[in-house]
Scaffold this motif. Structure first.
Motif, PDB file in Angstrom:
ATOM      1  N   LYS A 160       0.963  -1.165   0.112  1.00  0.00           N
ATOM      2  CA  LYS A 160       0.074  -0.061   0.217  1.00  0.00           C
ATOM      3  C   LYS A 160       0.802   1.139  -0.012  1.00  0.00           C
ATOM      4  O   LYS A 160       1.468   1.532   0.987  1.00  0.00           O
ATOM      5  N   TRP A 163       1.119   4.126   2.716  1.00  0.00           N
ATOM      6  CA  TRP A 163       0.007   4.204   3.740  1.00  0.00           C
ATOM      7  C   TRP A 163       0.269   4.990   5.099  1.00  0.00           C
ATOM      8  O   TRP A 163      -0.715   5.630   5.468  1.00  0.00           O
ATOM      9  N   SER A 166      -1.690   8.222   4.940  1.00  0.00           N
ATOM     10  CA  SER A 166      -3.066   8.306   4.535  1.00  0.00           C
ATOM     11  C   SER A 166      -3.804   8.239   6.182  1.00  0.00           C
ATOM     12  O   SER A 166      -3.650   7.119   6.791  1.00  0.00           O
ATOM     13  N   GLU A 167      -4.635   9.218   6.647  1.00  0.00           N
ATOM     14  CA  GLU A 167      -5.108   9.150   7.706  1.00  0.00           C
ATOM     15  C   GLU A 167      -6.203   7.934   7.930  1.00  0.00           C
ATOM     16  O   GLU A 167      -6.220   7.243   8.927  1.00  0.00           O
ATOM     17  N   TYR A 168      -7.137   7.729   6.941  1.00  0.00           N
ATOM     18  CA  TYR A 168      -7.721   6.690   6.699  1.00  0.00           C
ATOM     19  C   TYR A 168      -6.927   5.377   7.019  1.00  0.00           C
ATOM     20  O   TYR A 168      -7.555   4.510   7.692  1.00  0.00           O
ATOM     21  N   LEU A 169      -6.063   4.941   6.195  1.00  0.00           N
ATOM     22  CA  LEU A 169      -5.399   3.803   6.206  1.00  0.00           C
ATOM     23  C   LEU A 169      -4.756   3.775   7.790  1.00  0.00           C
ATOM     24  O   LEU A 169      -4.595   2.470   8.240  1.00  0.00           O
ATOM     25  N   LYS A 171      -5.590   4.865  10.643  1.00  0.00           N
ATOM     26  CA  LYS A 171      -7.072   4.513  11.456  1.00  0.00           C
ATOM     27  C   LYS A 171      -7.213   3.034  11.218  1.00  0.00           C
ATOM     28  O   LYS A 171      -7.314   2.068  12.113  1.00  0.00           O
ATOM     29  N   ASN A 172      -7.152   2.492   9.954  1.00  0.00           N
ATOM     30  CA  ASN A 172      -7.700   1.196   9.766  1.00  0.00           C
ATOM     31  C   ASN A 172      -6.743   0.281  10.229  1.00  0.00           C
ATOM     32  O   ASN A 172      -6.836  -1.017  10.577  1.00  0.00           O
ATOM     33  N   TYR A 173      -5.480   0.479  10.119  1.00  0.00           N
ATOM     34  CA  TYR A 173      -4.162  -0.263  10.635  1.00  0.00           C
ATOM     35  C   TYR A 173      -3.929  -0.159  11.944  1.00  0.00           C
ATOM     36  O   TYR A 173      -3.192  -0.771  12.591  1.00  0.00           O
ATOM     37  N   GLN A 176      -3.684   5.233  15.972  1.00  0.00           N
ATOM     38  CA  GLN A 176      -4.632   6.359  16.579  1.00  0.00           C
ATOM     39  C   GLN A 176      -3.725   7.695  16.232  1.00  0.00           C
ATOM     40  O   GLN A 176      -2.418   7.745  16.336  1.00  0.00           O
ATOM     41  N   SER A 177      -4.730   8.707  15.997  1.00  0.00           N
ATOM     42  CA  SER A 177      -4.005   9.882  15.609  1.00  0.00           C
ATOM     43  C   SER A 177      -3.260  10.894  16.851  1.00  0.00           C
ATOM     44  O   SER A 177      -3.738  10.427  18.054  1.00  0.00           O
TER      45      SER A 177
END
Length: 179
Positions: A160, A163, A166-169, A171-173, A176-177
């Motif tokens: 990826k 990765w 990417s905030e989305y990825l 979080k998916n992985y 945490q922010s």
């Protein structure tokens, strides 16, 4: 005082006297972790000075993380150790499936190691899958100790690109922010 195994007793006492002149320590304990000298005494002294705090978790609770997160980190740790300096720390592990079999004697775990480049994928897999097998074997042993059951571990590697940007990825992985 640490590393007392490399000096004489006379040098230790001289160092203790020097430290006593600099600061009024409550205790000074000469310790050699290498020779396991005075380590038990050091622990007793440390605990004597610690105050009892509130108990936030049950006595048998060892972490607040779910098993899936721990298992993913076990795989990531083994990958980083096995790959050493070959792969940057830009890998993540996602647990795709984690399920006990009906008889309860084996847990099937499927996970994907995420990397950022095609060249990294080849390094993680290794010649004829040898590196991926090594990572899986080491991680599986730790998982079996943690979960107290046999583990059937299947690993995949996916690329990826970028990765980590990417905030989305992230979080998916499971990252945490930091905000």
């Amino acid at each position: 005082m640490n590393k007392t195994d490399t000096v004489t007793e006379e040098e230790i006492f001289k160092a203790i006297d020097t430290y006593k002149e600099v600061y009024d320590f409550k205790e000074i304990v000469p310790v050699s972790a290498l020779k396991d000298k005075n380590t038990d005494e050091l622990m007793k002294i440390i605990f004597a000075y610690l105050q009892e705090g509130p108990q936030y978790y049950d006595a048998d609770t060892i972490t607040d993380q779910p098993e899936r997160a721990i298992v993913a980190e076990m795989i990531r740790e083994k990958a980083l150790r096995c790959l050493d300096k070959e792969i940057p720390h830009g890998i993540a592990v996602v647990i795709d499936r984690m399920k006990d079999r009906e008889d309860g004697r084996i847990m099937d775990i499927e996970a994907t190691i995420i990397c950022e480049r095609d060249s990294h994928k080849g390094i993680i897999i290794g010649k004829q899958g040898s590196m991926l097998k090594k990572i899986g074997t080491l991680a599986r042993k730790d998982m079996e100790n943690l979960l107290d059951t046999k583990v059937n571990l299947k690993l995949w590697v996916k690329v990826k690109k970028d990765w980590r940007d990417s905030e989305y990825l992230l979080k998916n992985y499971g990252y945490q922010s930091t905000e």
